[in-house]
Write an enzyme that holds these catalytic residues in place. Structure first.
Site, PDB file in Angstrom:
ATOM      1  N   ASP A   8      42.163  47.019  38.895  1.00 30.55           N
ATOM      2  CA  ASP A   8      41.034  46.095  38.791  1.00 30.55           C
ATOM      3  C   ASP A   8      39.749  46.781  39.260  1.00 30.55           C
ATOM      4  O   ASP A   8      39.237  46.517  40.355  1.00 30.55           O
ATOM      5  CB  ASP A   8      41.332  44.851  39.625  1.00 30.55           C
ATOM      6  CG  ASP A   8      40.319  43.733  39.418  1.00 30.55           C
ATOM      7  OD1 ASP A   8      39.556  43.807  38.431  1.00 30.55           O
ATOM      8  OD2 ASP A   8      40.301  42.794  40.237  1.00 30.55           O
ATOM      9  N   SER A  36      33.996  38.875  44.528  1.00 31.18           N
ATOM     10  CA  SER A  36      34.716  39.786  43.635  1.00 31.18           C
ATOM     11  C   SER A  36      33.834  40.941  43.185  1.00 31.18           C
ATOM     12  O   SER A  36      32.664  40.745  42.833  1.00 31.18           O
ATOM     13  CB  SER A  36      35.207  39.033  42.393  1.00 31.18           C
ATOM     14  OG  SER A  36      36.319  38.241  42.684  1.00 31.18           O
ATOM     15  N   HIS A  74      37.887  42.536  36.491  1.00 31.10           N
ATOM     16  CA  HIS A  74      37.996  41.127  36.087  1.00 31.10           C
ATOM     17  C   HIS A  74      36.632  40.444  36.031  1.00 31.10           C
ATOM     18  O   HIS A  74      36.491  39.381  35.417  1.00 31.10           O
ATOM     19  CB  HIS A  74      38.973  40.371  36.998  1.00 31.10           C
ATOM     20  CG  HIS A  74      38.448  40.002  38.342  1.00 31.10           C
ATOM     21  ND1 HIS A  74      38.727  40.727  39.486  1.00 31.10           N
ATOM     22  CD2 HIS A  74      37.659  38.967  38.748  1.00 31.10           C
ATOM     23  CE1 HIS A  74      38.148  40.148  40.526  1.00 31.10           C
ATOM     24  NE2 HIS A  74      37.492  39.090  40.108  1.00 31.10           N
TER      25      HIS A  74
END
Length: 313
Positions: A153, A250, A103
């Site tokens: 992901d 992230s 992402h």
């Protein structure tokens, strides 16, 4: 039997890679002789590893050279005086590849076109670090990743040149197991310290716990997670106290200490998603790296072939 054989070969390959990284960075080979004519030279290897105590009580700044695989990903703007907006983390896994979250390649911040390695404190020039920026030549999300969903992901970012391995910059090792038997992990990143706030200028570390299957209870069905928590491809990690990852973390790693090589770490997970930051007993979701080893090893093999005539170390 065939899958078992492939798993064994994969494990042998991972052991070899990890051993090579360890020797390249920490072992120094010296020659000795009795200084007499015709006497043979005796070579001995000296291990310069100085391991860090495997205990993190709470969130704290990382020590110099403690996480030499830590990467920060960003977008350099050609229209804004080459200003860099840093927004994701990553893990160095070979001389040219960074492991991150898929992402991170689909944000409003722009494409990932720059990676910094060897950094510790972005606001200091005297922090015993060796920051170096690399341009990005390619980014590849996992083939089963679908944008806006949080399954699969995981992604690979390819650097434009080879990383010279030293104590400030060298890869993390691939996992030897799926992580279920681990009670704790270490998460690192330059993300926000609280849900509303700025990203940290210092690389931070925190000890988190394996919550097992609890995410099956705490993860709501949403458009990003239409079937809820996937125990095969995701890790459920959190804390009973005020310890967590947050926005800006992230793509960064959750790690475990290598039991045979004290100065090395395994990257067990990739920071993916959380319900909120700093919420006790509400674990977050991390991509389970072990599930994707076959794809990762293939990407590493393809990259080695691509740069076969370039010296790796």
């Amino acid at each position: 039997m065939i899958e078992s054989g492939l798993a064994s070969l994969c494990l042998v390959s991972q052991l070899a890679d990890c051993a090579t990284y360890k020797k390249t960075v920490f072992e120094k080979r010296d020659g000795y002789s009795f200084l007499l004519p015709g006497e043979p030279i005796i070579y001995k290897s000296q291990d310069n590893c100085r391991s860090y105590t495997p205990l993190i009580i709470g969130g704290a700044p990382a020590d110099p050279k403690e996480f030499p695989h830590a990467a920060r990903l960003g977008h350099r703007s050609e229209t804004d005086n080459n200003n860099i907006n840093w927004f994701c983390g990553g893990t160095l896994i070979s001389d040219r590849l960074i492991l991150t979250a898929a992402h991170c390649l689909f944000t409003n911040n722009g494409e990932v076109n720059v990676v910094r390695l060897g950094e510790l404190d972005f606001d200091s020039e005297s922090d015993n670090a060796d920051p170096e920026d690399f341009n990005v030549t390619a980014s590849r999300e996992h083939p089963d990743y679908s944008h806006k969903l949080l399954y699969n992901d995981i992604a690979i970012v390819e650097l434009n040149r080879s990383v010279h391995f030293d104590t400030y910059k060298h890869p993390a090792c691939m996992p030897f197991d799926d992580g279920e038997s681990h009670s704790t992990f270490i998460a690192i990143g330059w993300g926000q310290i609280k849900l509303v706030g700025k990203s940290s200028n210092k690389l931070l570390k925190v000890k988190l716990h394996n919550f097992g299957q609890k995410c099956a209870e705490t993860t709501e069905i949403t458009s990003e997670l239409p079937t809820g928590y996937n125990a095969s491809t995701q890790l459920c990690i959190g804390s009973s106290g005020h310890k967590d990852t947050c926005n800006g973390d992230s793509g960064g790693p959750v790690l475990s200490y290598h039991k045979d090589y004290p100065c090395m770490y395994h990257v067990m997970g990739v920071t993916s998603a959380g319900i909120s930051c700093d919420t006790p007993d509400v674990p977050s979701l991390y991509t389970r790296v072990y599930h994707y080893l076959k794809w990762i090893k293939q990407e590493m093999s393809n990259t080695r072939k691509k740069y076969a005539n370039v010296k790796l170390f």
